[in-house]
Write an enzyme that holds these catalytic residues in place. Structure first.
Site, PDB file in Angstrom:
ATOM      1  N   LYS A  81     -27.372  58.450  -7.683  1.00 27.51           N
ATOM      2  CA  LYS A  81     -27.324  59.508  -6.655  1.00 27.51           C
ATOM      3  C   LYS A  81     -27.100  58.864  -5.290  1.00 27.51           C
ATOM      4  CE  LYS A  81     -30.167  63.515  -5.195  1.00 27.51           C
ATOM      5  NZ  LYS A  81     -31.453  64.196  -5.380  1.00 27.51           N
ATOM      6  N   SER A 156     -31.067  69.100  -6.320  1.00 24.06           N
ATOM      7  CA  SER A 156     -30.017  68.471  -5.551  1.00 24.06           C
ATOM      8  C   SER A 156     -29.269  67.373  -6.289  1.00 24.06           C
ATOM      9  CB  SER A 156     -30.595  67.886  -4.264  1.00 24.06           C
ATOM     10  OG  SER A 156     -31.521  66.856  -4.567  1.00 24.06           O
ATOM     11  N   SER A 180     -35.523  68.437  -8.028  1.00 22.34           N
ATOM     12  CA  SER A 180     -34.114  68.028  -7.985  1.00 22.34           C
ATOM     13  C   SER A 180     -33.629  67.195  -9.144  1.00 22.34           C
ATOM     14  CB  SER A 180     -33.831  67.269  -6.695  1.00 22.34           C
ATOM     15  OG  SER A 180     -33.546  68.180  -5.684  1.00 22.34           O
TER      16      SER A 180
END
Ligand code: GLN
Length: 488
Positions: A81, A156, A180
């Site tokens: 990420k 997210s 997330s």
């Protein structure tokens, strides 16, 4: 077992690598080719480092040939990420304000990956600064859900979930502040796990809300998730909130811990508004645990409905402070339209941050401001304690809790982006766990009639990740949901 290399699990690949049926170079090449074939549709990646990854794979193959393998993840590709920093790579948090930031150092989680021989090979999309539940707030692109290209992948960590689901990597690292990792994992039909707060170092994780943020694994089977957790967890003196005691080793525990367990069903997690197909899938997962001899008991978490307001006070307060470092002077986007110092701050931040991030900074600054601090921030901290106590009470009776991960399956683009409150409610079942600091994971447990994945959330006790993974594994062994792949 899936025939395509890129859809195999790290656990399967480990045997193939050990038996010399494939090489790590072939594996990386298969993942690169798959990404070239489908990422124009999925949009999970912001960058890939293909040549470097192939060189690392070559080194891994040489280690294996000389009997010096670094462990079960040696030679396995992992995507990262965009908020976990890697030396010499851009780390933008999917924000314009960090568009040109290149990290001078590796996060501890990345160093741990290298030590395990794993190959961090690409940076994946996310909501800007991890604020969102759909990956729609990314400045750069819209990642789509591989199960339905008109729908969001969750957020997210939407890039992580989508690329694992689409076979564009074997594993991924995400972060979870309020859900997330678990929510996008549920919406994309993969496994996502949030560790106990403090077990995975936050050093090099660009901060959103420091008392809630944790890095965690994405995978296509429970054993892979346990192996990745084993690789990245551990004490780190560079993170002052890092846990210094013993952290369980989880992959091996899957073979020894077989239950039966006492499992709690919190009634607050089954409201009338819960999607009926999700309700039915979770009920059937609960039944299958019962059939395996687990005792199922109803428990209460009476402060559950306060979690969203408490989270949006604490998380925004911490974010407003953490994000004050992006000032247009150091490592950030700087506006061209500046004539004095104040302009640099205001215009650079004004141009650099998106709408949702600005909303959080405003909210956070408000709840911390003089005269409001006691009424909001202090009070929220007290309620956070009550939420934690709810969990502690429940865990006096049970080994783990079973709940839905998300109240709905993946929704369509734009459906919630104009209404922040509706978007915030996407995390109604996950946020509590971060406030309490407990570990939890989301595991595929079915598909809706519209062919969208459904996730079962299993919440464990702090520092009992071994039990958490074992409970998940016993469900996975009895069902095939983890082996389902989207048709892209
Ligand atoms: N969706 C939640 C938020 O927007 C949680 C995000 C996260 O876990 N990073 O804050």
């Amino acid at each position: 077992m899936s025939d395509e290399i890129y859809y195999k699990t790290a656990t399967e690949l480990r045997s193939l690598l050990d038996e010399k049926q494939i090489s790590s170079v072939e594996l990386i090449q298969a993942v690169i080719d798959r990404t070239h074939a489908v990422d124009s549709k999925i949009n999970a990646y912001l960058d890939t480092n293909e040549n470097q990854a192939l060189a690392m794979a070559q080194a891994s193959d040489e280690r294996r040939a000389s009997g010096q393998t670094r462990g079960p993840l040696d030679g396995i590709p992992v995507s990262v990420k965009d908020l976990i920093v890697e030396k010499g790579k851009k780390a933008r948090c999917a924000s314009r304000i960090l568009e040109n930031f290149t990290s001078p150092y590796d996060a501890t989680a990345i160093i741990n990956l290298h030590n395990a021989g794993a190959i961090p090979w690409g940076r994946v999309n996310m909501d800007e600064f991890a604020m969102g539940s759909s990956t729609e707030t990314s400045y750069f692109k819209k990642t789509v859900n591989p199960w339905d290209l008109e729908r969001i992948p969750g957020g997210s960590s939407g890039g992580s979930a989508a690329c694992v689901a689409a076979g564009e990597t074997i594993l991924s690292l995400g972060s979870d502040t309020g859900g997330s990792i678990r929510q996008p994992a549920a919406l994309c039909g993969v496994i996502g796990m949030k560790p106990t707060y403090g077990t995975v170092s936050r050093h090099g994780l660009i901060a959103f809300a420091s008392s809630l943020d944790q890095i965690g694994p994405f995978s296509r089977c429970v054993e892979d998730s346990a192996m990745l957790f084993d690789a990245i967890s551990g004490h780190d003196p560079l993170d002052s909130t890092s846990y210094a005691g013993e952290i369980p080793k989880c992959a091996d525990a899957l073979r020894t811990k077989k239950g039966p367990w006492k499992l709690g069903i919190p009634k607050e997690y089954f409201p009338d508004t819960l999607d009926p197909e999700i309700h039915a899938a979770i009920k059937s997962a609960i039944e299958s645990y019962r059939e395996k001899g687990c005792e199922i008991v109803e428990v209460e978490l009476p402060h559950t409905d306060l979690a969203i307001p408490v989270y949006y006070i604490i998380a925004t307060a911490e974010a407003s402070s953490n994000l004050s470092r992006y000032d247009g002077i150091r490592y950030t986007h700087r506006s061209d339209e500046t004539s004095n110092a104040l302009d640099i701050y205001f215009k650079s931040r004004g141009e650099g941050f998106g709408e949702e991030v600005k909303r959080r900074i405003c909210l956070g600054s408000f709840v911390l401001s003089s005269g409001y601090y006691d009424a909001y921030y202090l009070r929220a901290q007290k309620v956070r304690n009550l939420i934690r106590k709810d969990f502690q009470e429940a865990f006096k009776k049970v080994d783990a809790l079973l709940t839905p991960t998300s109240p709905t399956p993946a929704f369509k683009f734009g459906e919630r982006s104009d209404d922040p409150i509706t978007m915030y409610l996407s995390d109604i079942f996950t946020i509590n766990v971060n406030l309490a600091g407990f570990p939890a994971l989301s595991l595929p447990c079915g598909l809706t009639s519209g062919n969208l994945p459904i996730g079962l959330q299993i919440i464990g006790q702090p520092l009992k990740e071994d039990d958490l993974f074992a409970i998940a594994h016993s469900h996975e062994e009895a069902h095939d949901y983890c082996k389902l792949h989207p048709c892209i």
